[in-house]
Design an enzyme around this catalytic site. Structure first.
Site, mmCIF file in Angstrom:
data_model
loop_
_atom_site.group_PDB
_atom_site.id
_atom_site.type_symbol
_atom_site.label_atom_id
_atom_site.label_comp_id
_atom_site.label_asym_id
_atom_site.label_seq_id
_atom_site.Cartn_x
_atom_site.Cartn_y
_atom_site.Cartn_z
ATOM 1 N N ASP A 121 0.851 -1.178 0.000
ATOM 2 C CA ASP A 121 0.000 0.000 0.000
ATOM 3 C C ASP A 121 0.891 1.232 0.000
ATOM 4 O O ASP A 121 2.000 1.204 0.527
ATOM 5 C CB ASP A 121 -0.885 -0.043 1.255
ATOM 6 C CG ASP A 121 -1.879 1.095 1.273
ATOM 7 O OD1 ASP A 121 -2.161 1.649 0.200
ATOM 8 O OD2 ASP A 121 -2.358 1.429 2.358
ATOM 9 N N PHE A 171 -4.332 5.045 2.503
ATOM 10 C CA PHE A 171 -5.493 4.587 3.267
ATOM 11 C C PHE A 171 -5.140 4.189 4.687
ATOM 12 O O PHE A 171 -5.755 4.643 5.640
ATOM 13 C CB PHE A 171 -6.138 3.391 2.553
ATOM 14 C CG PHE A 171 -7.299 2.818 3.308
ATOM 15 C CD1 PHE A 171 -8.546 3.416 3.229
ATOM 16 C CD2 PHE A 171 -7.153 1.699 4.118
ATOM 17 C CE1 PHE A 171 -9.627 2.903 3.937
ATOM 18 C CE2 PHE A 171 -8.232 1.178 4.824
ATOM 19 C CZ PHE A 171 -9.463 1.785 4.735
ATOM 20 N N ASP A 222 -3.112 7.832 -3.202
ATOM 21 C CA ASP A 222 -4.366 8.538 -3.472
ATOM 22 C C ASP A 222 -4.647 9.541 -2.358
ATOM 23 O O ASP A 222 -3.995 9.531 -1.327
ATOM 24 C CB ASP A 222 -5.540 7.554 -3.604
ATOM 25 C CG ASP A 222 -5.816 6.802 -2.314
ATOM 26 O OD1 ASP A 222 -4.841 6.488 -1.592
ATOM 27 O OD2 ASP A 222 -6.984 6.536 -2.006
ATOM 28 N N GLY A 226 -11.753 5.292 -0.053
ATOM 29 C CA GLY A 226 -12.659 6.151 0.704
ATOM 30 C C GLY A 226 -13.902 5.478 1.240
ATOM 31 O O GLY A 226 -14.882 6.157 1.552
ATOM 32 N N ASP A 266 -8.435 -7.143 2.634
ATOM 33 C CA ASP A 266 -7.341 -7.281 3.601
ATOM 34 C C ASP A 266 -7.814 -6.724 4.931
ATOM 35 O O ASP A 266 -8.670 -5.846 4.956
ATOM 36 C CB ASP A 266 -6.106 -6.485 3.151
ATOM 37 C CG ASP A 266 -6.252 -5.000 3.429
ATOM 38 O OD1 ASP A 266 -5.789 -4.528 4.483
ATOM 39 O OD2 ASP A 266 -6.867 -4.301 2.599
ATOM 40 N N CYS A 320 -11.218 -28.823 12.327
ATOM 41 C CA CYS A 320 -10.143 -27.944 11.815
ATOM 42 C C CYS A 320 -8.824 -28.694 11.958
ATOM 43 O O CYS A 320 -8.551 -29.314 12.990
ATOM 44 C CB CYS A 320 -10.099 -26.634 12.590
ATOM 45 S SG CYS A 320 -8.727 -25.570 12.095
ATOM 46 N N CYS A 346 -5.758 -27.371 11.720
ATOM 47 C CA CYS A 346 -4.600 -26.509 11.983
ATOM 48 C C CYS A 346 -3.831 -27.035 13.197
ATOM 49 O O CYS A 346 -4.328 -27.875 13.956
ATOM 50 C CB CYS A 346 -5.038 -25.069 12.179
ATOM 51 S SG CYS A 346 -5.571 -24.660 13.850
ATOM 52 N N CYS A 400 -5.629 -26.697 16.611
ATOM 53 C CA CYS A 400 -6.752 -27.616 16.832
ATOM 54 C C CYS A 400 -6.298 -29.069 16.902
ATOM 55 O O CYS A 400 -6.937 -29.888 17.541
ATOM 56 C CB CYS A 400 -7.815 -27.427 15.748
ATOM 57 S SG CYS A 400 -8.608 -25.806 15.865
ATOM 58 N N HIS A 402 -4.658 -20.598 13.736
ATOM 59 C CA HIS A 402 -6.047 -21.049 13.596
ATOM 60 C C HIS A 402 -6.899 -20.018 12.839
ATOM 61 O O HIS A 402 -7.646 -20.366 11.915
ATOM 62 C CB HIS A 402 -6.698 -21.351 14.950
ATOM 63 C CG HIS A 402 -8.165 -21.573 14.785
ATOM 64 N ND1 HIS A 402 -8.693 -22.763 14.326
ATOM 65 C CD2 HIS A 402 -9.220 -20.712 14.885
ATOM 66 C CE1 HIS A 402 -9.998 -22.636 14.179
ATOM 67 N NE2 HIS A 402 -10.346 -21.407 14.515
HETATM 68 ZN ZN LIG Z 1 -7.880 -24.673 14.010
#
Ligand SMILES: [Zn+2]
Length: 354
Positions: free
Chosen positions: A78, A82, A131, A199, A249, A287, A289, A292, A318
């Site tokens: 960026d 912003f 900008d 904006g 984002d 999950c 990950c 988990c 996670h």
């Molecule tokens: Zn997880």
């Protein structure tokens, strides 16, 4: 639901896309080994902050930001307009913006020429133009100035093409259809690889954001990636991707992880809460990950209470896994994605409750 693809020098990226924030090049609490293993393909950094810390000299010595950090995916950068305009703006005129870095106190004047030079040295995959984003509630004349300025700055920035780097334009115009159209037409007359709706999400009511998004998206060429900057909570991603936004984002998953909030398909949970002290379930069953697979809620709560740095790492892993799953589901099955976000609140600016 989305046939657009973003092609960067690091590969092809499916849309819609969510980018974790790595303001100064690194995602907080996340080692690159893990980021690369998790197949996180894109992050966004702030070029003004990077130019101060670690500084352009070091980044240049390593041939760009990927060489400096070790990330194997794509960087968006960026221009600063912003992300820091509200907190770190010192002055703005027709030439550019003067920012002050809160951490170091360093002041820097960024012009479109300078922003181009900074992002060329950083060697990011996608560079955002500088900008002029007026604060919410500015008078009409201020938006008119911003439209002219953003066009002039875009003309300088977007025409300086750098091999291997995509350049995105940004349009302004506040909350008025005519001004939005005027700014969009001007920016579409310049060469760019994608466009951001500037904006928005800066304090205006949600209905206003929605109206502007619904008005402008059909005016943008169908094959052009559309980026809504700074938006990335699960419910907004779901709603705005249905309205045609491709790129998001936000610090939402990472910041909330560091504050003890884990994202689940039943809404966010606050791992500080005493109700989890005897809860031996993972954050989210199913999950896969690291958090988990190896930890239960009770154990994570103890890590949080004792301020063990593992906690931030595990819950960040996670939460990013949850966001990746949400984006994949959005691409494959919109109804299932709706199920994943239905417990999330409308206003992501207030801290989530669990
Ligand atoms: Zn997880």
């Amino acid at each position: 639901m989305n046939d657009k693809i973003l092609k960067t020098k690091h590969g092809e990226i499916e849309l819609p896309l969510f980018m974790p924030v790595a303001t100064r090049g690194f995602i907080k609490a996340m080692p690159w080994k893990k980021v690369n293993e998790m197949n996180i393909k894109v992050v966004i950094s702030n070029s003004v902050h990077l130019s101060i810390t670690p500084g352009l000299e070091k980044i240049k010595a390593k041939g760009g930001i990927n060489g400096y950090t070790g990330f194997e995916g794509s960087y968006f950068t960026d221009s600063g307009g912003f992300q820091i305009i509200r907190e770190e703006l010192v002055d703005i005129d027709d030439e550019g913006i003067v920012f002050k870095d809160k951490k170091s106190g360093v002041q820097i004047k960024v012009t479109p020429e300078k922003s181009s030079e900074i992002q060329e040295i950083i060697n990011s995959d996608v560079a955002m133009m500088l900008d002029d984003c007026p604060p919410y509630g500015s008078p009409k004349e201020r938006y008119e100035i911003s439209i002219e300025r953003t066009y002039r700055w875009g003309k300088i920035f977007l025409q300086k093409r750098v091999p291997g780097q995509l350049r995105f334009s940004i349009f302004q115009g506040g909350y008025d259809y005519d001004l939005r159209k005027k700014s969009l037409d001007l920016m579409l007359s310049l060469p760019s690889d994608g466009i951001a709706i500037g904006g928005l999400k800066i304090g205006e009511p949600k209905e206003v954001t929605d109206k502007i998004v619904e008005y402008v998206v059909p005016l943008i060429p169908k094959d052009m990636p559309i980026y809504l900057m700074g938006v990335g909570d699960p419910l907004s991603i779901y709603e705005y991707s249905l309205k045609g936004i491709d790129i998001f984002d936000s610090t939402y998953p990472t910041r909330n992880a560091r504050h003890g909030y884990a994202l689940t398909s039943k809404g966010p949970i606050n791992l500080k809460a005493s109700k989890y002290s005897m809860d031996f379930n993972p954050i989210e069953s199913g999950c896969e990950c690291e958090a988990c697979r190896y930890y239960h809620r009770s154990g994570l709560r103890e890590l949080l209470k004792s301020e063990d740095p593992q906690f931030q790492y595990l819950v960040t892993v996670h939460n990013i896994t949850f966001m990746q799953k949400l984006m994949k589901t959005l691409r494959e099955n919109v109804d299932m994605a709706k199920d994943m976000v239905k417990h999330y609140v409308k206003d992501p600016n207030t801290q989530i409750q669990g």
